[in-house]
Design an enzyme around this catalytic site. Structure first.
Site, mmCIF file in Angstrom:
data_model
loop_
_atom_site.group_PDB
_atom_site.id
_atom_site.type_symbol
_atom_site.label_atom_id
_atom_site.label_comp_id
_atom_site.label_asym_id
_atom_site.label_seq_id
_atom_site.Cartn_x
_atom_site.Cartn_y
_atom_site.Cartn_z
ATOM 1 N N ARG A 105 0.841 -1.210 0.000
ATOM 2 C CA ARG A 105 0.000 0.000 0.000
ATOM 3 C C ARG A 105 0.873 1.256 0.000
ATOM 4 O O ARG A 105 0.505 2.279 -0.564
ATOM 5 C CB ARG A 105 -0.997 -0.004 1.165
ATOM 6 N N ASP A 150 -7.255 -7.031 13.418
ATOM 7 C CA ASP A 150 -8.624 -6.563 13.221
ATOM 8 C C ASP A 150 -9.600 -7.742 13.090
ATOM 9 O O ASP A 150 -10.794 -7.589 13.322
ATOM 10 C CB ASP A 150 -8.723 -5.694 11.958
ATOM 11 N N SER A 177 -5.284 5.103 5.485
ATOM 12 C CA SER A 177 -5.091 3.644 5.524
ATOM 13 C C SER A 177 -4.788 3.067 4.148
ATOM 14 O O SER A 177 -4.098 2.062 4.042
ATOM 15 C CB SER A 177 -6.337 2.941 6.067
ATOM 16 N N HIS A 208 -5.227 -4.035 2.627
ATOM 17 C CA HIS A 208 -5.579 -4.927 3.740
ATOM 18 C C HIS A 208 -6.138 -6.263 3.240
ATOM 19 O O HIS A 208 -7.095 -6.794 3.802
ATOM 20 C CB HIS A 208 -6.568 -4.258 4.697
ATOM 21 N N ARG A 226 -1.202 -4.679 3.960
ATOM 22 C CA ARG A 226 -0.833 -3.782 5.046
ATOM 23 C C ARG A 226 0.578 -4.071 5.575
ATOM 24 O O ARG A 226 1.299 -3.160 5.956
ATOM 25 C CB ARG A 226 -1.856 -3.979 6.164
ATOM 26 N N GLU A 260 -19.158 3.174 -0.065
ATOM 27 C CA GLU A 260 -18.330 2.580 -1.115
ATOM 28 C C GLU A 260 -19.068 2.427 -2.437
ATOM 29 O O GLU A 260 -18.478 2.579 -3.514
ATOM 30 C CB GLU A 260 -17.807 1.213 -0.657
#
Ligand SMILES: Cc1ncc(C[n+]2csc(CCOP(=O)(O)OP(=O)(O)O)c2C)c(N)n1
Ligand SMILES: [Mg+2]
Lengths: 281, 315
Positions: free
Chosen positions: B17, B123, B43, B115, B173, B64
């Site tokens: 990322r 998470d 993020s 991610h 990530r 989204e």
């Protein structure tokens, strides 16, 4: 355990806040601002409002509580643990491998959570479904949904709002964590929602606006809400990070765990607040 | 003479990322490039672009589906939109919009998901995109790319900007060692042979190739290793050429076994040169919270599992 006097509720909420800081510190990641901001409401729910039984978490006539904005689950885990659902020491397992306390709520791991959530904008629709089922089953429990201002960006939230209108539900209460922050900043800058009150009213919901840190308001409003014959939305104006001054109203603390130094600072402040509370009559 | 512009360098980059963020910032010199984010700007590393080119950045809120339709509109009017979110929300939440608005229209939208994979970590299952490739692979007109490291993510992002048509970038990530350098060539649809070898072809995509590198150190021979960064369209030529030679293939992706890179390769091999294969990935399960290392171990995607898979295949 039912808490009725103000001081004992405040003391419990203080404990929940300390638990939240401890959990996030041990986990090394998570969401402090929203969790701390909702500590009072979760305390009110688990220690006064909800019809529930920690040792019989799935009893048939329990009130249902859905946490749609799943990322603030540390507040709920802490309140549940203090209410007797599981031992306090388990709180430290948050976000760790093989834990029941998943980073975001997992109903399969902990059935009392009612619903696995965290993909924002899904909880209210599920709550509507549960409310319809209760009507079909002639059950009289209340379906509570806790949701956030940020997830009112999602169209799906508004689809559910209208569904409750269409079916004229009278057994659903949506409590909105109106803390004016989300990940990227203040909500009015990221995605302006304007008046949530007017929007909900336009869909025939009864709307109450409360200070989400005032136990008397939280409890009396919910009592009133349960007597009404329409869906109810309670907009709770909350301070994100409540109780930890360097986190309060700072969106930067949306999703960042405090390090050791910051955790100690936060705990000192919360313990001071506790001492002050204890001195009060 | 071409005027030299100051290089735009982001410090401490390492994950894919981060590579995306760097490349997007550089691409911003082209005025047609626009970026969108659904309240996950930092993020997904789109914040560097937002800061430098605020008028070409669109904050879409936690919405989204609308972000993807907005991106389509921008694309149909000649812009090159990069829309980013987490892999569990983009493509999952807006799959219909991707199928119809983006892909059926051949809109020049770049879909960027960060991610992805188990390595997303603490998470938990809600945030680990393990089905994104399966969900997208069957949609016509879409190119799917999963770069393996920071450098390759830069190259892939720039190549995606050049390609006319919908592209999905699968990003991550975790900050991991690089398998390529800033000099390594990258071409969409051309798999990269990381190591020439015999007896076995290992095909993988993404940073999980680091686990492959660790595993093969324990072998007394050199297998052929292919970094299959473009999952769709698949580089059939490179794969077939290698497997014809080695006669065996192990495929790995940080994704469900079902529908991922393994399925794509199996579809190819079973219809051309049926071969003994082993697919490593998540076995039809939702995972859980934990560190990336713990998760790769528990769900059997780490170097130990790869080594066991290789030994089994060669038995
Ligand atoms: C569908 C979906 N999109 C994006 C996210 C990522 N996300 C997690 S929390 C969050 C911010 C939501 O705002 P809010 O709930 O008001 O945040 P808080 O008040 O707790 O800071 C976002 C975008 C998500 N969980 N689900
Ligand atoms: Mg909020």
């Amino acid at each position: 355990m039912k808490l009725t006097n103000l001081k004992s509720l405040q003391l419990m909420a203080n404990q929940v806040r300390q638990d939240i800081i401890g959990m996030l510190y041990h986990a090394g990641s998570g969401h402090p601002a929203g969790s701390l901001g909702m500590a009072d409401i979760f305390t009110a729910l688990y220690f006064n409002v909800l019809k529930h039984h920690p040792k019989k978490p799935l009893m048939k006539n329990r009130d249902r509580l859905i946490l749609s904005n799943g990322h603030i689950c540390p507040a709920r885990y802490a309140a549940m643990s203090r209410a007797g659902y599981f031992p306090y020491k388990e709180l430290k397992s948050l976000r760790k491998i093989n834990s029941r306390l998943q980073g975001h709520p997992s109903r399969v791991d902990l059935p009392a959570l009612e619903l696995s959530t965290a993909s924002l904008g899904q909880g209210l629709g599920v709550a509507v479904g549960m409310a319809l089922a209760a009507r079909l089953n002639k059950q009289h429990h209340t379906i509570y949904c806790v949701s956030s201002d940020g997830e009112h960006d999602e169209g799906s939230t508004w689809e559910a709002v209208n569904a409750a209108n269409k079916y004229k539900l009278n057994n659903i209460i949506n409590i909105i964590d109106r803390n004016n922050i989300q990940i990227s900043g203040y909500t009015h800058k990221v995605w302006p929602l304007k008046s949530l009150k007017e929007k909900y009213q336009a869909f025939n919901w009864k709307v109450f606006e409360i200070n989400g840190h005032n136990f008397r308001q939280i409890i009396t409003t919910i009592k009133k809400a349960k007597t009404l014959n329409q869906p109810v939305c309670i907009i709770a104006y909350n301070t994100p990070g409540k109780g930890v001054s360097f986190m309060e109203n700072r969106f930067e603390w949306h999703g960042k765990a405090p390090d050791k130094e910051k955790s100690v600072l936060a705990l000192i402040e919360l313990q001071r607040a506790r001492k002050k509370l204890l001195k009060k009559k | 003479m071409v005027k030299k512009t100051k290089p735009l360098i982001i410090k401490e980059p390492r994950s894919t990322r981060d590579g995306y963020g760097q490349a997007l910032l550089e691409l911003g010199r082209n005025k047609n490039i626009v970026a969108l984010s659904a309240d996950l700007t930092e993020s997904t590393r789109a914040h560097h672009f937002e800061k430098k080119y605020p008028s070409r950045f669109f904050q879409c809120g936690v919405a989204e589906q609308n972000m993807i339709t907005m991106a389509t509109g921008l694309a149909l009017e000649g812009k090159v939109p990069f829309a980013s979110s987490f892999g569990v929300f983009l493509p999952m939440r807006c799959l219909d919009q991707i199928r119809i608005s983006v892909c059926y229209n051949q809109a020049n939208v770049k879909l960027v998901a960060t991610h992805c994979g188990l390595a997303t970590g603490p998470d938990g299952a809600t945030h680990q995109a393990l089905e994104d490739v399966a969900a997208l692979r069957a949609i016509p007109n879409l190119t799917i790319i999963e770069p393996c490291d920071y450098h390759q993510a830069i190259r892939a992002t720039k190549a995606a900007a050049k390609l006319r048509g919908p592209v999905y970038l699968r990003l991550h990530r975790a900050k991991l060692p690089s398998l390529t350098t800033s000099q390594t060539k990258f071409q969409i649809n051309k798999a990269q042979v990381l190591q020439k070898g015999t007896k076995l072809t290992i095909i993988g995509s993404g940073p999980i190739l680091n686990e492959v590198s660790k595993a093969v150190e324990h072998l007394n021979f050199k297998p052929e290793i292919i970094n299959c960064h473009t999952i769709k369209p698949l580089d059939k030529k490179t794969i077939l050429k290698s497997v014809k030679k080695t006669k065996k293939a192990l495929i790995i992706q940080d994704h469900q076994i079902s529908g991922g890179l393994g399925s794509a390769v199996a579809e190819l091999l079973s219809q051309t040169i049926p071969t003994k294969i082993k697919i490593i990935g998540v076995k039809d399960k939702f995972a859980e919270s934990g560190s990336p290392e713990e998760l790769l171990y528990k769900y059997k995607l780490d170097s130990h599992a790869i080594l066991a898979g290789i030994r089994n295949l060669l038995k």
